[in-house]
Design a protein around this motif. Sequence first.
Motif, PDB file in Angstrom:
ATOM      1  N   VAL A 101     -12.167  -7.062   0.876  1.00 38.52           N
ATOM      2  CA  VAL A 101     -11.642  -6.308  -0.240  1.00 38.52           C
ATOM      3  C   VAL A 101     -10.135  -6.993  -0.402  1.00 38.52           C
ATOM      4  O   VAL A 101      -9.446  -7.808   0.551  1.00 38.52           O
ATOM      5  CB  VAL A 101     -11.473  -4.960   0.352  1.00 38.52           C
ATOM      6  CG1 VAL A 101     -12.943  -4.271   0.565  1.00 38.52           C
ATOM      7  CG2 VAL A 101     -10.683  -4.908   1.741  1.00 38.52           C
ATOM      8  N   GLY A 102      -9.678  -6.645  -1.631  1.00 38.07           N
ATOM      9  CA  GLY A 102      -8.468  -7.233  -2.128  1.00 38.07           C
ATOM     10  C   GLY A 102      -7.263  -6.383  -1.437  1.00 38.07           C
ATOM     11  O   GLY A 102      -7.450  -5.438  -0.439  1.00 38.07           O
ATOM     12  N   PRO A 103      -6.018  -6.622  -1.746  1.00 41.23           N
ATOM     13  CA  PRO A 103      -4.782  -6.009  -1.167  1.00 41.23           C
ATOM     14  C   PRO A 103      -4.656  -4.593  -1.365  1.00 41.23           C
ATOM     15  O   PRO A 103      -3.890  -3.906  -0.548  1.00 41.23           O
ATOM     16  CB  PRO A 103      -3.640  -7.042  -1.863  1.00 41.23           C
ATOM     17  CG  PRO A 103      -4.283  -7.507  -3.095  1.00 41.23           C
ATOM     18  CD  PRO A 103      -5.740  -7.745  -2.978  1.00 41.23           C
ATOM     19  N   THR A 129     -12.118   1.355   1.634  1.00 38.22           N
ATOM     20  CA  THR A 129     -12.057   2.785   1.797  1.00 38.22           C
ATOM     21  C   THR A 129     -10.814   3.374   2.967  1.00 38.22           C
ATOM     22  O   THR A 129     -10.230   4.343   2.722  1.00 38.22           O
ATOM     23  CB  THR A 129     -13.417   3.292   2.436  1.00 38.22           C
ATOM     24  OG1 THR A 129     -13.550   2.310   3.698  1.00 38.22           O
ATOM     25  CG2 THR A 129     -14.514   3.180   1.476  1.00 38.22           C
ATOM     26  N   PHE A 130     -10.252   2.350   3.534  1.00 36.99           N
ATOM     27  CA  PHE A 130      -9.169   2.811   4.552  1.00 36.99           C
ATOM     28  C   PHE A 130      -7.810   3.315   3.767  1.00 36.99           C
ATOM     29  O   PHE A 130      -7.249   4.280   3.830  1.00 36.99           O
ATOM     30  CB  PHE A 130      -9.025   1.988   5.396  1.00 36.99           C
ATOM     31  CG  PHE A 130      -7.865   2.090   6.625  1.00 36.99           C
ATOM     32  CD1 PHE A 130      -8.365   2.582   7.925  1.00 36.99           C
ATOM     33  CD2 PHE A 130      -6.694   1.941   6.575  1.00 36.99           C
ATOM     34  CE1 PHE A 130      -7.441   3.216   8.783  1.00 36.99           C
ATOM     35  CE2 PHE A 130      -5.456   2.345   7.368  1.00 36.99           C
ATOM     36  CZ  PHE A 130      -6.094   2.863   8.465  1.00 36.99           C
ATOM     37  N   ARG A 131      -7.631   2.299   2.395  1.00 36.62           N
ATOM     38  CA  ARG A 131      -6.462   2.601   1.818  1.00 36.62           C
ATOM     39  C   ARG A 131      -6.700   3.580   0.822  1.00 36.62           C
ATOM     40  O   ARG A 131      -5.833   4.530   0.570  1.00 36.62           O
ATOM     41  CB  ARG A 131      -6.159   1.114   0.879  1.00 36.62           C
ATOM     42  CG  ARG A 131      -5.849   0.266   1.950  1.00 36.62           C
ATOM     43  CD  ARG A 131      -5.281  -1.136   0.722  1.00 36.62           C
ATOM     44  NE  ARG A 131      -4.928  -2.166   1.492  1.00 36.62           N
ATOM     45  CZ  ARG A 131      -5.498  -3.334   1.872  1.00 36.62           C
ATOM     46  NH1 ARG A 131      -6.892  -3.199   1.307  1.00 36.62           N
ATOM     47  NH2 ARG A 131      -5.088  -4.387   2.395  1.00 36.62           N
ATOM     48  N   ASP A 184     -17.839   6.352   4.288  1.00 31.51           N
ATOM     49  CA  ASP A 184     -17.045   4.994   3.762  1.00 31.51           C
ATOM     50  C   ASP A 184     -17.362   4.390   2.336  1.00 31.51           C
ATOM     51  O   ASP A 184     -17.980   3.566   1.895  1.00 31.51           O
ATOM     52  CB  ASP A 184     -17.721   3.834   4.737  1.00 31.51           C
ATOM     53  CG  ASP A 184     -16.869   2.435   4.576  1.00 31.51           C
ATOM     54  OD1 ASP A 184     -15.784   2.713   4.762  1.00 31.51           O
ATOM     55  OD2 ASP A 184     -17.648   1.424   4.567  1.00 31.51           O
ATOM     56  N   ALA A 185     -17.085   5.811   1.539  1.00 33.75           N
ATOM     57  CA  ALA A 185     -17.586   5.740   0.136  1.00 33.75           C
ATOM     58  C   ALA A 185     -16.463   6.203  -0.735  1.00 33.75           C
ATOM     59  O   ALA A 185     -16.783   6.292  -2.128  1.00 33.75           O
ATOM     60  CB  ALA A 185     -18.688   6.382   0.018  1.00 33.75           C
ATOM     61  N   ASN A 186     -15.280   6.315  -0.399  1.00 29.97           N
ATOM     62  CA  ASN A 186     -14.317   6.921  -1.265  1.00 29.97           C
ATOM     63  C   ASN A 186     -13.267   5.981  -2.010  1.00 29.97           C
ATOM     64  O   ASN A 186     -12.237   6.091  -2.386  1.00 29.97           O
ATOM     65  CB  ASN A 186     -13.358   7.840  -0.769  1.00 29.97           C
ATOM     66  CG  ASN A 186     -12.539   7.283   0.709  1.00 29.97           C
ATOM     67  OD1 ASN A 186     -13.237   6.316   1.193  1.00 29.97           O
ATOM     68  ND2 ASN A 186     -11.607   7.885   1.095  1.00 29.97           N
ATOM     69  N   TYR A 187     -13.960   4.598  -2.364  1.00 32.01           N
ATOM     70  CA  TYR A 187     -13.276   3.696  -2.955  1.00 32.01           C
ATOM     71  C   TYR A 187     -12.668   4.165  -4.111  1.00 32.01           C
ATOM     72  O   TYR A 187     -11.277   3.777  -4.558  1.00 32.01           O
ATOM     73  CB  TYR A 187     -14.124   2.464  -3.307  1.00 32.01           C
ATOM     74  CG  TYR A 187     -14.925   1.893  -2.247  1.00 32.01           C
ATOM     75  CD1 TYR A 187     -14.335   0.543  -1.568  1.00 32.01           C
ATOM     76  CD2 TYR A 187     -16.039   2.058  -1.900  1.00 32.01           C
ATOM     77  CE1 TYR A 187     -14.983   0.111  -0.643  1.00 32.01           C
ATOM     78  CE2 TYR A 187     -16.907   1.345  -0.809  1.00 32.01           C
ATOM     79  CZ  TYR A 187     -16.155   0.414  -0.176  1.00 32.01           C
ATOM     80  OH  TYR A 187     -16.965  -0.177   0.809  1.00 32.01           O
ATOM     81  N   SER A 188     -13.275   5.083  -5.129  1.00 33.76           N
ATOM     82  CA  SER A 188     -12.878   5.295  -6.389  1.00 33.76           C
ATOM     83  C   SER A 188     -11.858   6.292  -6.525  1.00 33.76           C
ATOM     84  O   SER A 188     -11.503   6.871  -7.428  1.00 33.76           O
ATOM     85  CB  SER A 188     -13.830   5.329  -7.211  1.00 33.76           C
ATOM     86  OG  SER A 188     -14.792   4.636  -7.238  1.00 33.76           O
ATOM     87  N   ASP A 213     -11.441   0.761   9.193  1.00 31.43           N
ATOM     88  CA  ASP A 213     -10.402  -0.239   8.653  1.00 31.43           C
ATOM     89  C   ASP A 213     -10.889  -1.381   8.358  1.00 31.43           C
ATOM     90  O   ASP A 213     -11.377  -2.278   9.073  1.00 31.43           O
ATOM     91  CB  ASP A 213      -9.434  -0.300   9.924  1.00 31.43           C
ATOM     92  CG  ASP A 213      -8.023  -0.733   9.208  1.00 31.43           C
ATOM     93  OD1 ASP A 213      -8.112  -1.319   8.198  1.00 31.43           O
ATOM     94  OD2 ASP A 213      -6.855  -0.984  10.162  1.00 31.43           O
ATOM     95  N   ASP A 214     -11.220  -1.457   6.928  1.00 32.40           N
ATOM     96  CA  ASP A 214     -11.806  -2.538   6.313  1.00 32.40           C
ATOM     97  C   ASP A 214     -10.680  -3.474   5.883  1.00 32.40           C
ATOM     98  O   ASP A 214     -11.033  -4.625   5.026  1.00 32.40           O
ATOM     99  CB  ASP A 214     -12.909  -2.171   5.214  1.00 32.40           C
ATOM    100  CG  ASP A 214     -12.278  -1.280   4.102  1.00 32.40           C
ATOM    101  OD1 ASP A 214     -10.870  -0.954   4.314  1.00 32.40           O
ATOM    102  OD2 ASP A 214     -13.006  -0.765   3.263  1.00 32.40           O
ATOM    103  N   ARG A 215      -9.299  -3.351   6.079  1.00 33.62           N
ATOM    104  CA  ARG A 215      -8.360  -4.041   5.505  1.00 33.62           C
ATOM    105  C   ARG A 215      -8.474  -5.738   5.855  1.00 33.62           C
ATOM    106  O   ARG A 215      -8.043  -6.502   5.012  1.00 33.62           O
ATOM    107  CB  ARG A 215      -6.934  -3.776   5.734  1.00 33.62           C
ATOM    108  CG  ARG A 215      -6.808  -2.407   5.004  1.00 33.62           C
ATOM    109  CD  ARG A 215      -5.334  -1.667   5.430  1.00 33.62           C
ATOM    110  NE  ARG A 215      -5.424  -1.552   6.881  1.00 33.62           N
ATOM    111  CZ  ARG A 215      -4.512  -0.970   7.673  1.00 33.62           C
ATOM    112  NH1 ARG A 215      -3.257  -0.616   6.972  1.00 33.62           N
ATOM    113  NH2 ARG A 215      -4.471  -0.818   8.828  1.00 33.62           N
TER     114      ARG A 215
END
Length: 253
Positions: free
Chosen positions: A229-231, A235-237, A184-188, A217-219
């Motif tokens: 999280v924004g639109p 990490t799901f996106r 749960d860490a691949n935001y970047s 799924d953090d959407r």
Amino acid sequence: SASMPIVMLVMAATATSPLSGFRQSPWFGEFVREQCWLDGVRVLVNAPETFNPSKPTMLVIFATPNGNTIEQTLGCVKSEGLDWHFDIQHVAAQIRQVRGKTQDKNIVLACLEAEVLSWPAWKRKQKDGPKRIREIVEEVRGWIPSSDVRLTLACHSGGGSLLFGFLDSAPTIPPYVERIVFLDANYSYSDADKHGDKLLAWLNGDKSRRLVVVAYDDRKITLNDKLVVGPDGGTFRATERMKARFAQSVELK
């Protein structure tokens, strides 16, 4: 002087360690080494009591999640009144379990913490964060007296910022990296920054290499009735972006 016996005691405590600069921990007979750098990075390295320099070594670099210290990330037995952060990672216990199942190599853990307890915030303050991250990782790797030191780069939450910093520090991922793990860490993750290209080239370089990506799924997660999280975030996106890029080159099953 009055301090002389203390200095001598420290030297005596580290004299039996097979690793230079390490001292023996009061727990599990392990050897530990701690260091703080002036730019606000701190590391604690944990090696097994049975460390054998003649064996290959798997060095697990674990980047702390946002809000966690090294000690909280290592974890400990639950007790009444203990801060909840100590009971969400248990990285040290997991490493000990792996050691118990692994006889052909040393398993060493290096837990890295940023002084603001946020790798994204720390990296934004640096003139060249990726370069500095690579230097730190390679310095820690150099502390291990083994002829074959392979890396597992692992992280949770904001710790992914350290891993992507490592990826951004050079055109390719070095061959001594054997496993990369995002919890749960691949935001970047970014196609523009060639993250997908680098990961695919690295994976294709050796069949023993592994990339592990875990995300929920953090959407629609909310806090105080507001989306966390924004639109375009989360990490799901980010994982969907990774899947889309990988699917251009490989078959996903």
